[in-house]
Design an enzyme around this catalytic site. Structure first.
Site, short mmCIF file in Angstrom:
data_model
loop_
_atom_site.label_atom_id
_atom_site.label_comp_id
_atom_site.label_asym_id
_atom_site.label_seq_id
_atom_site.Cartn_x
_atom_site.Cartn_y
_atom_site.Cartn_z
N ARG A 144 8.76 -2.41 58.66
CA ARG A 144 8.68 -2.37 57.18
C ARG A 144 9.45 -3.64 56.93
O ARG A 144 10.55 -3.89 57.48
CB ARG A 144 9.27 -1.21 56.48
CG ARG A 144 8.31 0.04 56.49
CD ARG A 144 7.22 -0.05 55.68
NE ARG A 144 6.22 0.93 55.69
CZ ARG A 144 5.42 1.26 56.67
NH1 ARG A 144 5.04 0.26 57.52
NH2 ARG A 144 4.63 2.36 56.55
N ALA A 149 -0.91 -4.46 61.88
CA ALA A 149 -0.59 -3.98 63.54
C ALA A 149 -1.20 -2.86 63.58
O ALA A 149 -1.66 -2.36 64.61
CB ALA A 149 0.78 -3.74 63.58
N PHE A 150 -1.68 -2.03 62.75
CA PHE A 150 -2.43 -0.63 62.91
C PHE A 150 -3.85 -0.76 63.12
O PHE A 150 -4.35 0.10 63.23
CB PHE A 150 -2.17 0.36 61.64
CG PHE A 150 -2.99 -0.26 60.60
CD1 PHE A 150 -2.61 -1.25 59.67
CD2 PHE A 150 -3.95 0.47 60.36
CE1 PHE A 150 -3.19 -1.66 58.63
CE2 PHE A 150 -4.73 0.02 59.14
CZ PHE A 150 -4.52 -1.06 58.14
N ASP A 206 4.87 -8.81 60.50
CA ASP A 206 3.75 -8.18 60.24
C ASP A 206 3.99 -7.54 59.07
O ASP A 206 2.89 -6.98 58.32
CB ASP A 206 3.23 -7.22 61.13
CG ASP A 206 1.91 -6.54 61.05
OD1 ASP A 206 0.83 -7.36 60.92
OD2 ASP A 206 1.83 -5.34 60.88
N GLU A 266 5.65 -7.73 49.94
CA GLU A 266 4.18 -7.47 50.31
C GLU A 266 3.27 -6.81 49.36
O GLU A 266 2.04 -7.05 49.49
CB GLU A 266 3.95 -7.28 51.87
CG GLU A 266 4.08 -5.41 52.07
CD GLU A 266 3.92 -5.21 53.58
OE1 GLU A 266 4.55 -5.80 54.32
OE2 GLU A 266 2.89 -4.26 53.58
N HIS A 274 0.31 -7.05 57.78
CA HIS A 274 0.45 -5.74 57.83
C HIS A 274 -0.80 -5.31 58.71
O HIS A 274 -1.54 -4.28 58.22
CB HIS A 274 0.58 -4.97 56.47
CG HIS A 274 1.21 -3.73 56.93
ND1 HIS A 274 2.30 -3.13 55.75
CD2 HIS A 274 0.93 -2.62 57.65
CE1 HIS A 274 2.70 -1.91 56.32
NE2 HIS A 274 1.90 -1.84 57.32
P1 NAI Z 1 9.05 7.51 64.97
O1 NAI Z 1 9.41 8.33 63.73
O2 NAI Z 1 8.24 8.01 66.02
O3 NAI Z 1 10.32 6.59 65.31
C1 NAI Z 1 11.19 6.19 64.67
C2 NAI Z 1 12.52 5.89 65.41
O4 NAI Z 1 13.34 5.29 64.73
C3 NAI Z 1 13.07 7.09 65.66
O5 NAI Z 1 13.31 7.33 66.96
C4 NAI Z 1 14.22 7.50 64.97
O6 NAI Z 1 15.49 8.16 65.55
C5 NAI Z 1 14.74 5.73 64.69
N1 NAI Z 1 15.63 5.54 63.69
C6 NAI Z 1 15.95 6.30 62.58
N2 NAI Z 1 16.88 5.67 61.75
C7 NAI Z 1 17.29 4.74 62.58
C8 NAI Z 1 18.32 3.49 62.28
N3 NAI Z 1 19.03 3.73 61.40
N4 NAI Z 1 18.41 2.49 63.32
C9 NAI Z 1 17.46 2.79 64.41
N5 NAI Z 1 16.58 3.49 64.46
C10 NAI Z 1 16.43 4.59 63.78
O7 NAI Z 1 8.05 6.29 64.08
P2 NAI Z 1 7.07 5.23 64.77
O8 NAI Z 1 5.71 6.04 64.76
O9 NAI Z 1 7.50 4.91 66.00
O10 NAI Z 1 6.93 4.12 63.79
C11 NAI Z 1 8.08 3.53 63.28
C12 NAI Z 1 7.72 2.66 62.03
O11 NAI Z 1 6.76 1.78 62.45
C13 NAI Z 1 7.28 3.48 61.04
O12 NAI Z 1 8.46 3.99 60.50
C14 NAI Z 1 6.51 2.46 60.18
O13 NAI Z 1 7.46 1.77 59.27
C15 NAI Z 1 6.02 1.36 61.07
N6 NAI Z 1 4.72 1.30 61.25
C16 NAI Z 1 4.09 0.19 60.82
C17 NAI Z 1 2.73 0.02 61.31
C18 NAI Z 1 2.22 -1.22 60.72
O14 NAI Z 1 0.83 -1.34 60.89
N7 NAI Z 1 2.73 -2.55 60.90
C19 NAI Z 1 1.99 1.11 61.41
C20 NAI Z 1 2.71 2.37 61.49
C21 NAI Z 1 3.97 2.41 61.37
#
Ligand code: NAI
Length: 345
Positions: free
Chosen positions: A231, A294-295, A255, A260, A292
């Site tokens: 994000r 990546a998905f 990304d 944005e 944006h």
């Molecule tokens: P997830 O929920 O599986 O993993 C997120 C991880 O971040 C968890 O292990 C959590 O413990 C950790 N976390 C929480 N607070 C934290 C902190 N303060 N410092 C470090 N780590 C922390 O989520 P997932 O599926 O891996 O997605 C991650 C992010 O990717 C989403 O929140 C979303 O913002 C982004 N995303 C971007 C996309 C794109 O198209 N660019 C598409 C899908 C997701």
């Protein structure tokens, strides 16, 4: 028939949602507008709204949706920082798509990183102009370099696997470490100090906003490459630009971008770019920006549509119980669903 106002529709959304929607008797009202206080009235008469990352689901929007009798906010994304889940509690249920293709995002992060460190974006433009010079295209091996991964959830762990395939040394920071992946966790400051590449894979929350700021950049190695597919607001873009201008940051692969919402996903060519900061970042030879994207794989789009339709059906046909509900009651927004057998409220 369940009626769904589908905000911020893009051409690539329709085929998969029409496919799964028609199959299950949902009626989508496809709207190009993003959901905000000015456009919320377009949801009147609908049972649910389907929103994406740049729809703005504030408390005011939620109250208006509630007045219209909308029962469900169905995010067709994993991230939900754009929805005031606290304001929705007790009024409208919120569901999301926790995972649709973590591979899509992790692979895009690596695609950006490789493009940057091997100057593929420069070479592509040169050879199209029959310029076969190699000057200025010297990159560096990823093998043997240290990558710091912030957030070791679904996407972060796949990115770690990919980096290991390249022979990189992986260190990570996550307040909720996973113990089964053989991941070496370090304090955030140590990650900043030791990494040649830093990749962000944590959600945007109050505590993660501007994780990469001037202080953090000061602690990093000279020449560090920063990758953000998570994000935009995880990075203070002003501080990033200063770090690039000071030659401290070697490259940035973005990304996502903090501001944005009114820019990405649209064709702005031929328009004056109002965002000076983004324009300046894009003008840098060592910054790569994708909007944006990546998905955006076929697999992810299909999974997003199928899970979103299933989320909506479970809510309306399954007594309101949906395993992908974002529950505010216990404060453990995502994780309580693992044990919950009833609605959040
Ligand atoms: P997830 O929920 O599986 O993993 C997120 C991880 O971040 C968890 O292990 C959590 O413990 C950790 N976390 C929480 N607070 C934290 C902190 N303060 N410092 C470090 N780590 C922390 O989520 P997932 O599926 O891996 O997605 C991650 C992010 O990717 C989403 O929140 C979303 O913002 C982004 N995303 C971007 C996309 C794109 O198209 N660019 C598409 C899908 C997701």
């Amino acid at each position: 028939m369940i009626k769904v106002a589908f905000y911020d529709t893009k051409p690539y959304d329709k085929p998969s949602f029409e496919h799964y929607g028609v199959m299950h008797g949902l009626q989508f009202r496809f709207l190009e507008a993003k959901l905000n206080e000015d456009t919320v009235a377009l949801a009147e008469g609908c049972d649910a709204v389907c929103v994406f990352v740049n729809d703005s689901v504030t408390e005011t929007v939620i109250d208006r949706l509630y007045e219209y009798g909308v029962k469900l906010i169905a995010l067709r994304s994993a991230g939900y920082n754009n929805v005031d889940v606290r304001a929705a509690f007790g009024k409208i249920h919120v569901v999301h798509v926790p995972a649709y293709s973590p591979y899509a995002v992790a692979e895009h992060a690596m695609a950006l990183l490789l493009t940057s460190v091997r100057r593929i974006h420069k070479a592509y433009n040169r050879t199209r102009d029959f310029n076969f010079s190699l000057s200025g295209l010297t990159g560096f091996d990823l093998h043997g370099k240290t990558v710091g991964v912030i957030g070791t959830g679904k996407i972060g762990r796949i990115f770690i696997d990919i980096c290991r395939g390249f022979g990189m040394k992986v260190i990570a920071y996550d307040p909720y470490p996973v113990l089964d992946g053989g991941i070496q966790y370090v304090a955030l400051d140590d990650l900043f100090a030791q990494s040649d590449v830093i990749s962000l894979h944590c959600p945007l929350t109050d505590s993660t906003s501007h994780t990469i700021n001037a202080d953090a950049i000061a602690k990093m190695r000279k020449g560090v490459v920063i990758v953000n597919t998570s994000r935009g607001a995880l990075i203070d873009a002003e501080a990033l630009l200063s770090g690039i201008k000071a030659r401290k940051i070697g490259a940035a692969c973005l990304d996502v971008y903090e501001e944005e919402a009114d820019i990405f996903f649209e064709d702005r060519s031929g328009h004056i770019m109002n965002d000076d900061l983004l324009a300046r970042l894009i003008s840098m030879p060592n910054v790569i920006v994708t909007s944006h994207q990546a998905f955006l794989t076929e697999e992810a789009l299909s999974n997003i549509a199928e899970t979103t339709v299933n989320n909506i059906l479970s809510y309306f046909d399954n007594g309101g119980i949906c395993e992908n509900e974002l529950c505010y009651r216990c404060g453990n927004i995502e994780h309580c669903k693992k044990t919950r057998k009833q609605k959040c409220f």
